[in-house]
Design a protein around this motif. Structure first.
Motif, PDB file in Angstrom:
ATOM      1  N   ASP A  25       0.868  -1.174   0.000  1.00 64.24           N
ATOM      2  CA  ASP A  25       0.000   0.000   0.000  1.00 64.24           C
ATOM      3  C   ASP A  25       0.909   1.230   0.000  1.00 64.24           C
ATOM      4  N   VAL A  26       0.808   2.063  -1.051  1.00 68.07           N
ATOM      5  CA  VAL A  26       1.726   3.197  -1.159  1.00 68.07           C
ATOM      6  C   VAL A  26       1.082   4.516  -0.714  1.00 68.07           C
ATOM      7  N   ARG A  27      -0.064   4.441  -0.073  1.00 68.89           N
ATOM      8  CA  ARG A  27      -0.702   5.665   0.425  1.00 68.89           C
ATOM      9  C   ARG A  27       0.043   6.188   1.655  1.00 68.89           C
ATOM     10  N   ASP A  28      -0.361   7.384   2.093  1.00 61.74           N
ATOM     11  CA  ASP A  28       0.222   7.934   3.315  1.00 61.74           C
ATOM     12  C   ASP A  28      -0.135   7.057   4.505  1.00 61.74           C
ATOM     13  N   ALA A  29       0.707   7.120   5.526  1.00 57.64           N
ATOM     14  CA  ALA A  29       0.503   6.273   6.707  1.00 57.64           C
ATOM     15  C   ALA A  29      -0.855   6.523   7.368  1.00 57.64           C
ATOM     16  N   TRP A  30      -1.313   7.768   7.373  1.00 56.28           N
ATOM     17  CA  TRP A  30      -2.598   8.056   8.028  1.00 56.28           C
ATOM     18  C   TRP A  30      -3.752   7.376   7.285  1.00 56.28           C
ATOM     19  N   GLU A  31      -3.632   7.240   5.971  1.00 55.73           N
ATOM     20  CA  GLU A  31      -4.668   6.541   5.218  1.00 55.73           C
ATOM     21  C   GLU A  31      -4.617   5.043   5.499  1.00 55.73           C
ATOM     22  N   ILE A  81       5.154  -9.045  -5.840  1.00 57.59           N
ATOM     23  CA  ILE A  81       4.673  -7.823  -5.199  1.00 57.59           C
ATOM     24  C   ILE A  81       3.488  -7.295  -5.984  1.00 57.59           C
ATOM     25  N   VAL A  82       2.418  -6.925  -5.275  1.00 59.44           N
ATOM     26  CA  VAL A  82       1.273  -6.260  -5.895  1.00 59.44           C
ATOM     27  C   VAL A  82       1.079  -4.923  -5.190  1.00 59.44           C
ATOM     28  N   ALA A  83       1.180  -3.837  -5.939  1.00 57.90           N
ATOM     29  CA  ALA A  83       1.097  -2.495  -5.359  1.00 57.90           C
ATOM     30  C   ALA A  83      -0.235  -1.838  -5.691  1.00 57.90           C
ATOM     31  N   TYR A  84      -0.720  -1.000  -4.763  1.00 61.21           N
ATOM     32  CA  TYR A  84      -1.954  -0.254  -5.009  1.00 61.21           C
ATOM     33  C   TYR A  84      -1.913   1.071  -4.259  1.00 61.21           C
ATOM     34  N   ASP A  85      -2.804   1.988  -4.666  1.00 59.58           N
ATOM     35  CA  ASP A  85      -2.989   3.260  -3.974  1.00 59.58           C
ATOM     36  C   ASP A  85      -4.493   3.527  -3.921  1.00 59.58           C
ATOM     37  N   VAL A  90      -1.855   5.551 -10.039  1.00 59.11           N
ATOM     38  CA  VAL A  90      -0.736   6.331 -10.568  1.00 59.11           C
ATOM     39  C   VAL A  90       0.472   6.324  -9.636  1.00 59.11           C
ATOM     40  N   PHE A  91       0.245   6.364  -8.316  1.00 58.84           N
ATOM     41  CA  PHE A  91       1.359   6.319  -7.371  1.00 58.84           C
ATOM     42  C   PHE A  91       1.908   4.899  -7.245  1.00 58.84           C
ATOM     43  N   ALA A  92       0.998   3.929  -7.276  1.00 62.20           N
ATOM     44  CA  ALA A  92       1.435   2.533  -7.221  1.00 62.20           C
ATOM     45  C   ALA A  92       2.224   2.159  -8.462  1.00 62.20           C
ATOM     46  N   ALA A  93       1.852   2.721  -9.612  1.00 61.98           N
ATOM     47  CA  ALA A  93       2.598   2.445 -10.839  1.00 61.98           C
ATOM     48  C   ALA A  93       4.027   2.955 -10.723  1.00 61.98           C
ATOM     49  N   GLY A 112      -7.278  -1.096 -10.651  1.00 65.38           N
ATOM     50  CA  GLY A 112      -8.150  -0.368  -9.751  1.00 65.38           C
ATOM     51  C   GLY A 112      -7.333   0.186  -8.598  1.00 65.38           C
ATOM     52  N   ASP A 113      -7.967   0.502  -7.512  1.00 68.30           N
ATOM     53  CA  ASP A 113      -7.276   1.050  -6.353  1.00 68.30           C
ATOM     54  C   ASP A 113      -7.993   0.594  -5.089  1.00 68.30           C
ATOM     55  N   PHE A 114      -7.666   1.217  -3.964  1.00 68.59           N
ATOM     56  CA  PHE A 114      -8.271   0.815  -2.699  1.00 68.59           C
ATOM     57  C   PHE A 114      -9.793   0.905  -2.756  1.00 68.59           C
ATOM     58  N   SER A 115     -10.307   1.994  -3.329  1.00 65.15           N
ATOM     59  CA  SER A 115     -11.758   2.172  -3.382  1.00 65.15           C
ATOM     60  C   SER A 115     -12.420   1.111  -4.255  1.00 65.15           C
ATOM     61  N   ALA A 116     -11.758   0.752  -5.353  1.00 65.48           N
ATOM     62  CA  ALA A 116     -12.307  -0.301  -6.213  1.00 65.48           C
ATOM     63  C   ALA A 116     -12.326  -1.636  -5.480  1.00 65.48           C
TER      64      ALA A 116
END
Length: 266
Positions: A25-31, A81-85, A90-93, A112-116
């Motif tokens: 997960d490449v989002r910010d830590a708070w997310e 490894i499977v990355a998402y945001d 776009v950030f995971a890419a 997709g992303d976390f919301s998907a």
């Protein structure tokens, strides 16, 4: 699409129990902590692998720094490894491109992303226990790397290379590389599903701009973030002659490279 590059939520859900599959997960830590994340996912925020430490690779973090991030996350060289945001990927890419550049063989982008994902599958707030590894990076040799610099881009302008600008219309009209065509990276995303459009639709969109697998393609934006997504998508569609201008328009203008401006057939 090639599952070695982009995988569906269904594929990932079926492989979550595989100890060799690691979700990043490449989002910010708070997310990651406050909103929740995919089961078993570790957090490697975008800012941790996006800097200018690697002077030969633009804003990549450097092989050893990236290896430390993967090692601390419990990832080994042979793992998948499977990355998402939560921003259409776009950030995971960018993470995928970075891992490829530093020699990781099996890294994928979640379609997709976390919301998907959250529309169909459960998420969690539990942080997984990980056992750190001693990750050994193997950066690609220049001839094997998709990354190109100013001199190579200048030479490509003299050939029949197709320059693809992945930015928005106003940015494109303000300044662009000579002869570039515009293909906003978000055009490949279905806004309703938050996932990629069907393969046939993607091929139609690309071919309408002359972006076809037989062309030598040079991708650029401003700072090489948005082109990461387009690079992964083209890779998944089987395009092979793709160059990734890491310095992008920022570096090009610093070198006083020639630009065009104004309205164009975009």
């Amino acid at each position: 699409m090639d599952d070695s590059v982009i995988v569906s939520p269904d594929w990932l859900a079926a492989h979550l129990d595989d100890p060799t599959v690691h979700v990043v997960d490449v989002r910010d830590a708070w997310e990651y902590d406050g909103i929740g994340h995919l089961p078993g996912a570790v957090n490697i925020p975008f800012d941790s692998y996006r800097n200018d430490s690697d002077v030969d690779r633009g804003t990549l973090p450097g092989a050893e720094a990236f290896a430390d991030l993967l090692g601390d996350a419990g990832i080994s060289e042979d793992d998948t490894i499977v990355a998402y945001d939560d921003t259409h990927g776009v950030f995971a890419a960018r993470f995928v491109l970075t891992a490829i550049e530093y020699g990781h063989d099996d890294v994928r982008l979640l379609d997709g992303d976390f919301s998907a994902w959250n529309r169909e599958y459960e998420t969690t707030s539990e942080t997984p226990d990980v056992e750190p590894t001693d990750y050994e990076p193997e950066p690609l040799e220049p001839e094997a790397s998709p990354l190109v610099g100013y001199d190579a881009v200048e030479a490509a302008l003299e050939r029949d290379a197709l320059f693809v600008d992945t930015r928005e219309q106003d940015e494109f009209e303000e300044a662009r590389l000579p002869g570039a065509v515009r293909f906003d990276w978000r055009e490949v995303v279905d806004e309703e599903s938050r996932r990629l459009k069907p393969e046939a639709a993607l091929e139609d969109l690309l071919s309408a701009r002359g972006i076809t697998p037989d062309r030598e393609i040079v991708l650029y934006c401003n700072t090489a973030r948005r082109i990461s997504h387009t690079y992964v998508v083209l890779n998944a569609l089987g395009y092979e002659d793709i160059h990734f201008y890491e310095g992008s328009l920022t570096e090009w203008r610093e070198h006083d490279g020639a630009v065009e401006s104004g309205p164009a057939d975009a």
